[in-house]
Design a protein around this motif. Structure first.
Motif, mmCIF file in Angstrom:
data_model
loop_
_atom_site.group_PDB
_atom_site.id
_atom_site.type_symbol
_atom_site.label_atom_id
_atom_site.label_comp_id
_atom_site.label_asym_id
_atom_site.label_seq_id
_atom_site.Cartn_x
_atom_site.Cartn_y
_atom_site.Cartn_z
ATOM 1 N N ALA A 52 0.821 -1.219 0.000
ATOM 2 C CA ALA A 52 0.000 0.000 0.000
ATOM 3 C C ALA A 52 0.848 1.259 0.000
ATOM 4 N N ARG A 77 -2.831 3.259 6.069
ATOM 5 C CA ARG A 77 -2.123 2.632 4.945
ATOM 6 C C ARG A 77 -1.796 1.172 5.293
ATOM 7 N N LYS A 99 1.635 3.329 -2.220
ATOM 8 C CA LYS A 99 1.113 4.463 -2.991
ATOM 9 C C LYS A 99 -0.293 4.871 -2.548
ATOM 10 N N TYR A 100 -0.829 4.194 -1.548
ATOM 11 C CA TYR A 100 -2.205 4.498 -1.121
ATOM 12 C C TYR A 100 -2.203 5.700 -0.180
ATOM 13 N N THR A 101 -3.047 6.669 -0.452
ATOM 14 C CA THR A 101 -3.220 7.829 0.425
ATOM 15 C C THR A 101 -4.679 7.882 0.861
ATOM 16 N N PRO A 102 -4.946 7.676 2.135
ATOM 17 C CA PRO A 102 -6.336 7.669 2.591
ATOM 18 C C PRO A 102 -6.969 9.050 2.433
ATOM 19 N N ALA A 144 -4.972 -0.897 5.068
ATOM 20 C CA ALA A 144 -5.289 -1.190 3.667
ATOM 21 C C ALA A 144 -4.325 -2.238 3.105
ATOM 22 N N GLY A 145 -3.031 -2.083 3.445
ATOM 23 C CA GLY A 145 -2.042 -3.045 2.967
ATOM 24 C C GLY A 145 -2.255 -4.436 3.516
ATOM 25 N N LEU A 194 -5.059 -5.929 1.561
ATOM 26 C CA LEU A 194 -4.555 -6.306 0.237
ATOM 27 C C LEU A 194 -3.683 -7.554 0.326
#
Length: 638
Positions: free
Chosen positions: A240, A387, A242-245, A390-391, A394
Motif C-alpha cells: 500500500a 495505509r 502508494k495508497y493515500t487515505p 489497507a495493505g 490487500l
C-alpha cells in the motif's frame, strides 16, 4: 518470563493499552475473516474444543503483551518463544480454571461485574463511569460489550481462584532468611587453570586413530536437515505504499480515537533508592534509616551517579540493578505519599519521600502533562496506520490469490513481480542458519521444514502472510570420512588434549591434602594462581571464567574455609582446581534492612510457584489432546 506474561494478561488496563495500538490490531486482525480459520480443533480439553481463530487471537494478545512489556527488545523476546504454543497453553489453562471454578462454586454476580467495570479509569470521565466512553473504548478494541463482559467475568473468576491459592502460601521468617542467605551468600575463590591448548601440539593422530574416532563418534559429525525455498512476503506497507487515505477517513479515524489513543493522562518517569524501614521498627532504627537516606540524598544531589547509588544502597531488589528505574507511570499506580511527591517535582529534581516502606530518594527523569493530540500532530501517524490497514487487507487477498496460482504451477517470482514486490530465494540452510531473512520468523521456518520439495504453502505472520515454495530438501546425513577428515582430525586432537588436561589436573589434585598445599602444588607445576574477589554465589558464574554452576554449587558444601574443592572441574575443555578462600552469609544488619522488601518478593515467587503447580495438577487430571501438526501449520495450505 512467561509466568510474568500470564500474570500480566489479567490486567484490563494492559488490554486497553493494546486497544490504542490500532496499527498492530489492524495488522494482525481479530478473527481475520475466513482466510486463516480452521474447522478442526487445534486442541480439546475434556472434550471442549479450542479452534484456530481462538489461538490466533490469543497469540496476538501475547505478542502485544510482550511488546508492551519489552518495547524495543520485544522482537528478540518473541524469537525466543513459540507464541502459538504459548497461546494454546493459555487457552487450555483458561478452560481448566473455568471448570475448576464451577466445581468449587465460584461465580461472579452481575452486580460485582458492573461494579468492577465502573471502577476502570479508562471507562470514566471526570472520575465517573461514562457509558459513551465505555462503548468507544470497546469499539476501538474491536470488542462487543457482551464479548468483553464475558471475558472480564472469566478474569474475575480466575483472579478469585488465584487469590484462594495465594492465601494458602505461608512463609516463615526463618524460611525467608534462609532463602535470602542462599541468594546473597558471597564466596571468594582462588584457582589454577590447566588449558587443553597446552597439550594439543603433543597430539599427532595416525590415520587409523582418525578412522577409529570417526567410527565411534559418527553422530558428532551429523549434518542437519537443510532446505531451500523461495518466498513472497506480503508486507502491508510495501503493498500500500502508494495508497493515500482520503481526508474524510483520516478525520473519522481521529474522531473515533480522540478520547483514547490521542488523549494522554499526566505521566512521570522516575527513579528511586529505597532505604527500607522494617515493620515494627524502633525509633532508633527509623532514625538510623533516615540518617542513611539523608546521606544518600546528599550524594545524589551533589551530582553522584544515581544508578550507581541505587545499585549500592537501595533495598528495593526489583529495580536496584536497573538504577532504581521505576519506568513511566500515571496517577493511581503508586502509594499516595510517593505519588503526591513525584507529581509535584520538576524534571531533574531529587528529593526524599517517607512512606510506609521507608525513605525513598527520588529523581524525576521526565514529566508529561495531560494533553490531547491535535489532528495535525497525529495525521502522519494516522496515514501510516490506515495505509497499513489497507495493505494488510490487500496482503491477505493477494496471498490467497497467489497461493491458488502457485498451486496451479505459476512462478512465485512472476507473481511477486506483478504485485511490485520481491520473491526471495534462499540458499540451502538448516534451522538456526542464515536463510535470506526468513530465519527471523519462527512460523515460516516451522512451515518450511514440514514441506516436501515442490510443495507450496501459505504461512500467516502477524497479518502479513507469506506464500512459500520448497525448492529442495537435503536430509540429515553423516558425511563420509574423506569429506571431513580434517574436521575429524581436529576433533580427535582436541578431545585427546582435553583428556590430557583433565588427567594432569587430577594428578595435581592428588598432591593437595590441605589448603596449605594449594600454593605449593601450583608452584611445583608452574601454574599461576588467580584470585577472585567475593561474588554472589547465586549468580552461578565465576568472574573471569563465565557460567560455572558446578563450582558455585560445590563451593557451598566445602566443610571448612579456606578449603579445596575435592575434584577437578572442566569448562570449555579446560580443567580447573579451586580453593574456596572465603564464604560469608549476609550480616543481620543487611537482612533487617532488606527483610520487608525481600519477604514481599519471596512470597510472590512462592505464590507464583504454587499457582503453576496447581495448573499442572489440573492438566494432569484432564484429558488434553493437541494437534501438534495443525498447531505448527495453521493457516498453511499444501
Amino acid at each position: 518470563m512467561l509466568e510474568g506474561i500470564r500474570r500480566y494478561q489479567y490486567s484490563w488496563q494492559v488490554q486497553v493499552t493494546f486497544a490504542f495500538l490500532a496499527l498492530i490490531m489492524a495488522f494482525w486482525g481479530f478473527g481475520g475473516g475466513g482466510l486463516f480459520n480452521t474447522v478442526h480443533p487445534i486442541a480439546t480439553v475434556d472434550g471442549r474444543q479450542i479452534l484456530g481463530d481462538q489461538v490466533d487471537r490469543e497469540a496476538t494478545q501475547i505478542r502485544q503483551v510482550i511488546q508492551q512489556m519489552y518495547g524495543a527488545n520485544a522482537q528478540a523476546v518473541l524469537k525466543s518463544i513459540n507464541v502459538r504454543q504459548e497461546a494454546v497453553d493459555r487457552l487450555i489453562e483458561q478452560q481448566l480454571i473455568g471448570k475448576e471454578a464451577r466445581h468449587l462454586g465460584i461465580s461472579i454476580s452481575d452486580v460485582a461485574l458492573q461494579d468492577k467495570i465502573a471502577k476502570e479509569t479508562v471507562f470514566q470521565r471526570d472520575g465517573q463511569f461514562d457509558f459513551d466512553t465505555y462503548q468507544d473504548v470497546l469499539r476501538n478494541n474491536n470488542l462487543q460489550p457482551s464479548e468483553y463482559e464475558t471475558a472480564e467475568r472469566d478474569r474475575m473468576i480466575a483472579d478469585t481462584l488465584r487469590s484462594m491459592i495465594d492465601t494458602g502460601v505461608q512463609v516463615s521468617d526463618d524460611e525467608a532468611r534462609h532463602a535470602y542467605n542462599l541468594r546473597n551468600e558471597r564466596i571468594g575463590l582462588r584457582y589454577v587453570e590447566i588449558p587443553f591448548s597446552d597439550f594439543t601440539a603433543k597430539v599427532s593422530p595416525t590415520e587409523s586413530q582418525i578412522a577409529d574416532y570417526y567410527k565411534k563418534n559418527a553422530e558428532q559429525f551429523r549434518e542437519p536437515e537443510r532446505v531451500k525455498l523461495v518466498y513472497v512476503h506480503y508486507e502491508p506497507l510495501a503493498l500500500a505504499a502508494k495508497y493515500t487515505p482520503p481526508d474524510k477517513e483520516i478525520q473519522s479515524y481521529y474522531n473515533q480515537n480522540a478520547k483514547t489513543r490521542f488523549t494522554h493522562l499526566e505521566q512521570v518517569h522516575a527513579r528511586h533508592i529505597l532505604i527500607a524501614v522494617p515493620a515494627g521498627a524502633t525509633d532508633q532504627e527509623k532514625a538510623a534509616a533516615k540518617s542513611k537516606a539523608l546521606e544518600v540524598l546528599k550524594q545524589a544531589q551533589a551530582g553522584g551517579d544515581f544508578a550507581k547509588l541505587a545499585a549500592k544502597y537501595s533495598d528495593d531488589p526489583s529495580n536496584k540493578l536497573q538504577g532504581g528505574d521505576l519506568g513511566t507511570f500515571g496517577r493511581g499506580q503508586m502509594i499516595k505519599p510517593f505519588e503526591d511527591a513525584v507529581f509535584a517535582m520538576q524534571p531533574g529534581q531529587i528529593t526524599m519521600v517517607e512512606t510506609q516502606y521507608g525513605f525513598h530518594i527520588v529523581k524525576l527523569e521526565e514529566l508529561s502533562r495531560a494533553h490531547s493530540d491535535t489532528l495535525a500532530e497525529v495525521k502522519p501517524k494516522i496515514i501510516d496506520e490506515l495505509r497499513t490497514q489497507a495493505g494488510a487487507k490487500l496482503g491477505r487477498t493477494a496471498a490467497q490469490e497467489d497461493l491458488t496460482a502457485a498451486l496451479a504451477g505459476a512462478s512465485l517470482q512472476e507473481l511477486a513481480k506483478k504485485r511490485g514486490i520481491d520473491a526471495v530465494e534462499t540458499p540451502l540452510f538448516a534451522q538456526g542458519e542464515p536463510a535470506g531473512g526468513a530465519e527471523r520468523d519462527r512460523e515460516l521456518m516451522e512451515a518450511a521444514f514440514k514441506l516436501e520439495a515442490g510443495q507450496v504453502a501459505l504461512v500467516p505472520e502477524k497479518g502479513a502472510p507469506y506464500v512459500i515454495k520448497l525448492l529442495a530438501k537435503q536430509p540429515s546425513r553423516i558425511p563420509a570420512l574423506k569429506e571431513i577428515e580434517a574436521q575429524v582430525r581436529e576433533a580427535l586432537i582436541r578431545s585427546t588434549a582435553e583428556a590430557d588436561a583433565s588427567q594432569q589436573a587430577q594428578k595435581i589434585l592428588a598432591t593437595i591434602k590441605s589448603p596449605a598445599d594449594f600454593d605449593k602444588a601450583a608452584a611445583a607445576n608452574k601454574l599461576a594462581i588467580k584470585n577472585v574477589d567475593p561474588f554472589l554465589r547465586a549468580d552461578r558464574s565465576v568472574p573471569g571464567i563465565g557460567e560455572f554452576p558446578e563450582v558455585t554449587d560445590a563451593a557451598a558444601v566445602v566443610p571448612a574455609i579456606p578449603g579445596v574443592i575435592d575434584r577437578a572441574m572442566e569448562n570449555g575443555g579446560n580443567s580447573y582446581l579451586f580453593e574456596v578462600a572465603s564464604r560469608a552469609e549476609p550480616p543481620d544488619e543487611e537482612w533487617k534492612s532488606a527483610q520487608k522488601a525481600f519477604m514481599q518478593e519471596y512470597v510472590e515467587q512462592r505464590r507464583a510457584q504454587a499457582w503453576t503447580r496447581f495448573l499442572d495438577q489440573l492438566k494432569e487430571q484432564a484429558k488434553i489432546q493437541i494437534d501438534s501438526e495443525q498447531l505448527a501449520s495453521t493457516g498453511s495450505s499444501t
